[in-house]
Motif scaffolding. Structure first.
Motif, PDB file in Angstrom:
ATOM      1  N   ASP A 112       6.004 -12.074  21.245  1.00 23.12           N
ATOM      2  CA  ASP A 112       6.948 -11.210  20.525  1.00 23.12           C
ATOM      3  C   ASP A 112       7.088  -9.884  21.267  1.00 23.12           C
ATOM      4  O   ASP A 112       6.089  -9.214  21.560  1.00 23.12           O
ATOM      5  CB  ASP A 112       6.423 -10.954  19.099  1.00 23.12           C
ATOM      6  N   PRO A 113       8.314  -9.466  21.585  1.00 22.60           N
ATOM      7  CA  PRO A 113       8.496  -8.199  22.297  1.00 22.60           C
ATOM      8  C   PRO A 113       8.078  -6.975  21.465  1.00 22.60           C
ATOM      9  O   PRO A 113       7.847  -5.904  22.019  1.00 22.60           O
ATOM     10  CB  PRO A 113       9.992  -8.159  22.617  1.00 22.60           C
ATOM     11  N   ASP A 114       7.942  -7.148  20.145  1.00 19.67           N
ATOM     12  CA  ASP A 114       7.517  -6.030  19.304  1.00 19.67           C
ATOM     13  C   ASP A 114       5.996  -5.987  19.132  1.00 19.67           C
ATOM     14  O   ASP A 114       5.476  -5.202  18.357  1.00 19.67           O
ATOM     15  CB  ASP A 114       8.198  -6.076  17.934  1.00 19.67           C
ATOM     16  N   TYR A 115       5.281  -6.821  19.860  1.00 22.84           N
ATOM     17  CA  TYR A 115       3.817  -6.818  19.843  1.00 22.84           C
ATOM     18  C   TYR A 115       3.318  -6.204  21.147  1.00 22.84           C
ATOM     19  O   TYR A 115       3.727  -6.616  22.237  1.00 22.84           O
ATOM     20  CB  TYR A 115       3.293  -8.253  19.686  1.00 22.84           C
ATOM     21  N   CYS A 116       2.452  -5.207  21.022  1.00 24.00           N
ATOM     22  CA  CYS A 116       1.847  -4.602  22.208  1.00 24.00           C
ATOM     23  C   CYS A 116       0.398  -4.241  21.901  1.00 24.00           C
ATOM     24  O   CYS A 116      -0.065  -4.357  20.769  1.00 24.00           O
ATOM     25  CB  CYS A 116       2.633  -3.388  22.685  1.00 24.00           C
ATOM     26  N   VAL A 117      -0.292  -3.781  22.918  1.00 23.57           N
ATOM     27  CA  VAL A 117      -1.701  -3.427  22.814  1.00 23.57           C
ATOM     28  C   VAL A 117      -1.874  -1.954  23.155  1.00 23.57           C
ATOM     29  O   VAL A 117      -1.290  -1.462  24.123  1.00 23.57           O
ATOM     30  CB  VAL A 117      -2.549  -4.296  23.777  1.00 23.57           C
ATOM     31  N   LEU A 118      -2.649  -1.270  22.336  1.00 25.74           N
ATOM     32  CA  LEU A 118      -3.044   0.098  22.645  1.00 25.74           C
ATOM     33  C   LEU A 118      -4.450   0.039  23.235  1.00 25.74           C
ATOM     34  O   LEU A 118      -5.365  -0.466  22.593  1.00 25.74           O
ATOM     35  CB  LEU A 118      -3.053   0.964  21.382  1.00 25.74           C
ATOM     36  N   LYS A 119      -4.586   0.554  24.445  1.00 27.07           N
ATOM     37  CA  LYS A 119      -5.896   0.610  25.096  1.00 27.07           C
ATOM     38  C   LYS A 119      -6.326   2.075  25.158  1.00 27.07           C
ATOM     39  O   LYS A 119      -5.693   2.895  25.815  1.00 27.07           O
ATOM     40  CB  LYS A 119      -5.849   0.041  26.503  1.00 27.07           C
ATOM     41  N   PHE A 120      -7.414   2.365  24.453  1.00 32.06           N
ATOM     42  CA  PHE A 120      -7.955   3.719  24.435  1.00 32.06           C
ATOM     43  C   PHE A 120      -9.136   3.778  25.397  1.00 32.06           C
ATOM     44  O   PHE A 120     -10.036   2.935  25.338  1.00 32.06           O
ATOM     45  CB  PHE A 120      -8.420   4.089  23.019  1.00 32.06           C
ATOM     46  N   THR A 121      -9.122   4.772  26.284  1.00 29.74           N
ATOM     47  CA  THR A 121     -10.223   4.999  27.217  1.00 29.74           C
ATOM     48  C   THR A 121     -10.829   6.356  26.912  1.00 29.74           C
ATOM     49  O   THR A 121     -10.167   7.391  27.063  1.00 29.74           O
ATOM     50  CB  THR A 121      -9.739   4.934  28.684  1.00 29.74           C
ATOM     51  N   ALA A 122     -12.066   6.342  26.461  1.00 31.84           N
ATOM     52  CA  ALA A 122     -12.753   7.566  26.028  1.00 31.84           C
ATOM     53  C   ALA A 122     -13.329   8.329  27.218  1.00 31.84           C
ATOM     54  O   ALA A 122     -13.805   7.728  28.189  1.00 31.84           O
ATOM     55  CB  ALA A 122     -13.868   7.222  25.049  1.00 31.84           C
ATOM     56  N   THR A 123     -13.296   9.650  27.115  1.00 26.76           N
ATOM     57  CA  THR A 123     -13.913  10.515  28.125  1.00 26.76           C
ATOM     58  C   THR A 123     -15.078  11.307  27.543  1.00 26.76           C
ATOM     59  O   THR A 123     -15.984  11.696  28.271  1.00 26.76           O
ATOM     60  CB  THR A 123     -12.882  11.497  28.713  1.00 26.76           C
ATOM     61  N   SER A 124     -15.021  11.550  26.231  1.00 21.78           N
ATOM     62  CA  SER A 124     -16.098  12.300  25.574  1.00 21.78           C
ATOM     63  C   SER A 124     -16.115  11.959  24.093  1.00 21.78           C
ATOM     64  O   SER A 124     -15.200  11.313  23.585  1.00 21.78           O
ATOM     65  CB  SER A 124     -15.915  13.806  25.773  1.00 21.78           C
ATOM     66  N   GLY A 125     -17.166  12.420  23.421  1.00 24.75           N
ATOM     67  CA  GLY A 125     -17.274  12.132  22.001  1.00 24.75           C
ATOM     68  C   GLY A 125     -18.139  13.121  21.270  1.00 24.75           C
ATOM     69  O   GLY A 125     -18.750  14.015  21.862  1.00 24.75           O
TER      70      GLY A 125
END
Length: 139
Positions: A112-125
């Protein structure tokens, strides 16, 4: 602070919060289901709609944070991670986190073209527990 303990804590949470920056430079927060996939405390993968407001915000400004918490009767625990959010539409990544029930949201399935993935890359917390906070850097 024990990173493995934080990872286990995150895995137990059913809800996460993600933030983006809008066109007026204000933070926008949204509750999401827990990440579909996690690599340590560094990478987190969420599913969402390509057409969503949040997706457009991340494409313009990838600065983001994610937050996990649990409020017990006595103890409150929270983990905030800062980093960058990418919007991924490649089929390999979409396949990686797809689950059977997703057709409820994406009628055309994993392609589905309305399906995507968010990839979060952390640098600190920042970790909070028992009235104490601790900042940490992720390499």
């Amino acid at each position: 602070m024990n990173r493995k303990k934080i990872e286990k804590f995150i895995d137990k949470q059913k809800v996460s919060f993600i933030s983006s920056i809008d066109h007026e430079n204000y933070p926008n927060m949204k509750a999401m289901l827990k990440p579909r996939k996690r690599n340590g405390l560094k990478e987190f993968y969420f599913s969402t709609n390509t057409s969503s407001m949040r997706t457009k915000q991340y494409q313009k400004n990838p600065n983001a944070s994610i937050y996990f918490f649990h409020k017990g009767l006595i103890k409150y625990v929270g983990v905030m991670l800062k980093g960058k959010m990418e919007v991924l539409t490649d089929q390999e990544t979409k396949n990686m986190i797809w689950t059977k029930g997703d057709t409820m949201y994406y009628k055309k399935g994993v392609t589905d073209p309305d399906y995507c993935v968010l990839k979060f890359t952390a640098t600190s917390g920042r970790y909070y527990c028992n009235l104490k906070t601790e900042n940490f850097i992720l390499k």
